[in-house]
Scaffold this motif. Structure first.
Motif, mmCIF file in Angstrom:
data_model
loop_
_atom_site.group_PDB
_atom_site.id
_atom_site.type_symbol
_atom_site.label_atom_id
_atom_site.label_comp_id
_atom_site.label_asym_id
_atom_site.label_seq_id
_atom_site.Cartn_x
_atom_site.Cartn_y
_atom_site.Cartn_z
ATOM 1 N N ARG A 164 -10.079 27.698 -14.803
ATOM 2 C CA ARG A 164 -10.742 27.226 -16.018
ATOM 3 C C ARG A 164 -10.372 25.781 -16.322
ATOM 4 N N ASP A 165 -9.224 25.331 -15.818
ATOM 5 C CA ASP A 165 -8.806 23.941 -16.013
ATOM 6 C C ASP A 165 -9.292 23.020 -14.899
ATOM 7 N N GLY A 166 -10.260 23.494 -14.100
ATOM 8 C CA GLY A 166 -10.891 22.610 -13.133
ATOM 9 C C GLY A 166 -10.784 23.009 -11.683
ATOM 10 N N GLY A 167 -9.930 24.003 -11.368
ATOM 11 C CA GLY A 167 -9.878 24.494 -9.993
ATOM 12 C C GLY A 167 -11.214 25.123 -9.609
ATOM 13 N N LEU A 168 -11.443 25.289 -8.321
ATOM 14 C CA LEU A 168 -12.714 25.851 -7.873
ATOM 15 C C LEU A 168 -12.771 27.362 -8.063
ATOM 16 N N ALA A 169 -11.753 28.086 -7.593
ATOM 17 C CA ALA A 169 -11.855 29.549 -7.626
ATOM 18 C C ALA A 169 -10.496 30.198 -7.402
ATOM 19 N N THR A 170 -10.429 31.467 -7.752
ATOM 20 C CA THR A 170 -9.277 32.302 -7.427
ATOM 21 C C THR A 170 -9.722 33.738 -7.252
ATOM 22 N N SER A 171 -8.969 34.462 -6.494
ATOM 23 C CA SER A 171 -9.038 35.919 -6.485
ATOM 24 C C SER A 171 -7.619 36.346 -6.809
ATOM 25 N N GLY A 172 -7.303 36.368 -8.077
ATOM 26 C CA GLY A 172 -5.906 36.526 -8.456
ATOM 27 C C GLY A 172 -5.708 37.176 -9.803
ATOM 28 N N VAL A 221 -20.451 23.329 -3.761
ATOM 29 C CA VAL A 221 -20.124 24.647 -3.230
ATOM 30 C C VAL A 221 -20.943 25.705 -3.972
ATOM 31 N N ASP A 222 -21.532 26.614 -3.238
ATOM 32 C CA ASP A 222 -22.340 27.667 -3.841
ATOM 33 C C ASP A 222 -21.443 28.834 -4.266
ATOM 34 N N VAL A 223 -21.339 29.058 -5.571
ATOM 35 C CA VAL A 223 -20.522 30.164 -6.095
ATOM 36 C C VAL A 223 -21.398 31.146 -6.874
#
Length: 311
Positions: A248-256, A304-306
């Motif tokens: 939420r602070d600008g990273g692309l993604a997580t699975s965490g 990047v397609d998310v």
């Protein structure tokens, strides 16, 4: 005159009795390592869970203190909790938990957001706590993030790993990530920081040398995460994180880790202990549920397609 004095005395006694009835039944001291979105999310979820279960301010007095990333201040805060004889101390993040555990051997300590409580010296056997410490661990599984990265941005060959080696939690996660990368034939470069001010220079030093950035559950890096993300976006480098708030602070993604769920789980444990559950009968819990979280704005900025995960 005598009747008037008796009447006044009765009123005062009634008011005192009413105040006594209204006084909170329990007291809980919360010490948070530092204020940033991940840890704030844990604390607010704990309070929400307590309120939802009927343990609001009229039942539980909360004394919240910010440790300001200072071991000395955390120690002082915890000693004050002990002097006040609070019913439970709730430290959020590993250094805060270590400070609380050092301050008392009798008051129950229920930690939240500690990646490896054994390595941190908080418990010897998570399934059978033998002291006054237990809690909810945010043990990170970097393989989940690397799987997601391969799906969203396939072919990454070199990661930069940004963290503070003084933090046992993020060091543990970084080592797991590096071991997982090595197993997959992925190279990595460490960018070590000791303060939030060092994060941007550290990330800049990686640009042009890595295909992606991995950020573990590191409190120092989290303080500068918006700036880290900005640098990475400018260079079209994806940033994968161990926890949702960093996305939420600008990273692309997580699975965490979803820290709201972790906070709720910790809140439930606090309630059980307030109601008489013994620490020895309260094993350390791990948040097994993981969540895929993506940042649509960051994804659009770096191409990047998310859409599969965007809500």
């Amino acid at each position: 005159m005598i009747m008037k004095k008796l009447f006044t005395a009765c009123i005062l006694m009634a008011l005192c009795a009413s105040a006594a009835l209204a006084a909170p039944k329990f007291s809980v001291g919360i010490v948070q390592l530092v204020e940033h979105p991940s840890l704030d999310e844990v604390r607010l979820a704990i309070l929400d869970e307590l309120n939802a279960a009927g343990y609001g301010p009229d039942v539980v007095e909360i004394d919240y203190q910010n440790g300001q990333n200072s071991p000395a201040l955390i120690s002082t805060i915890c000693q004050k909790f002990v002097a006040r004889e609070v019913n439970v101390i709730v430290p959020i993040a590993t250094p805060a938990a270590q400070g609380a555990a050092a301050a008392t051997e009798t008051i129950p300590v229920i930690f939240a957001a500690v990646s490896d409580p054994v390595a941190a010296g908080l418990v010897k056997d998570p399934a059978h706590p033998d002291g006054n410490v237990t809690g909810v661990s945010d043990a990170i599984h970097p393989g989940n993030v690397l799987d997601l990265a391969e799906e969203l941005t396939p072919g990454l060959k070199n990661y930069g790993v940004v963290y503070n080696t003084a933090e046992a939690n993020s060091t543990n996660t970084a080592r797991k990530a590096e071991a997982e990368m090595a197993k997959r034939g992925i190279a990595f470069r460490e960018a070590i920081v000791s303060t939030a001010a060092e994060v941007v220079p550290a990330v800049n030093s990686l640009m042009g040398k890595v295909d992606a950035i991995y950020v573990p559950d590191d409190n120092t890096t989290a303080l500068a995460m918006p700036l880290l993300s900005q640098v990475a976006i400018e260079h079209k480098v994806p940033v994968y994180a161990a926890v949702d708030s960093l996305v939420r602070d600008g990273g692309l993604a997580t699975s965490g880790i979803n820290y709201t769920n972790l906070g709720r789980q910790a809140g439930q444990m606090i309630i059980r202990v307030l109601n008489g559950a013994k620490i020895a009968d309260t094993p350390v819990e791990v948040l097994h549920e993981v969540s895929v979280v993506v940042n649509k704005e960051t994804a659009a900025a770096i191409g990047v397609d998310v859409s599969k995960y965007a809500q």
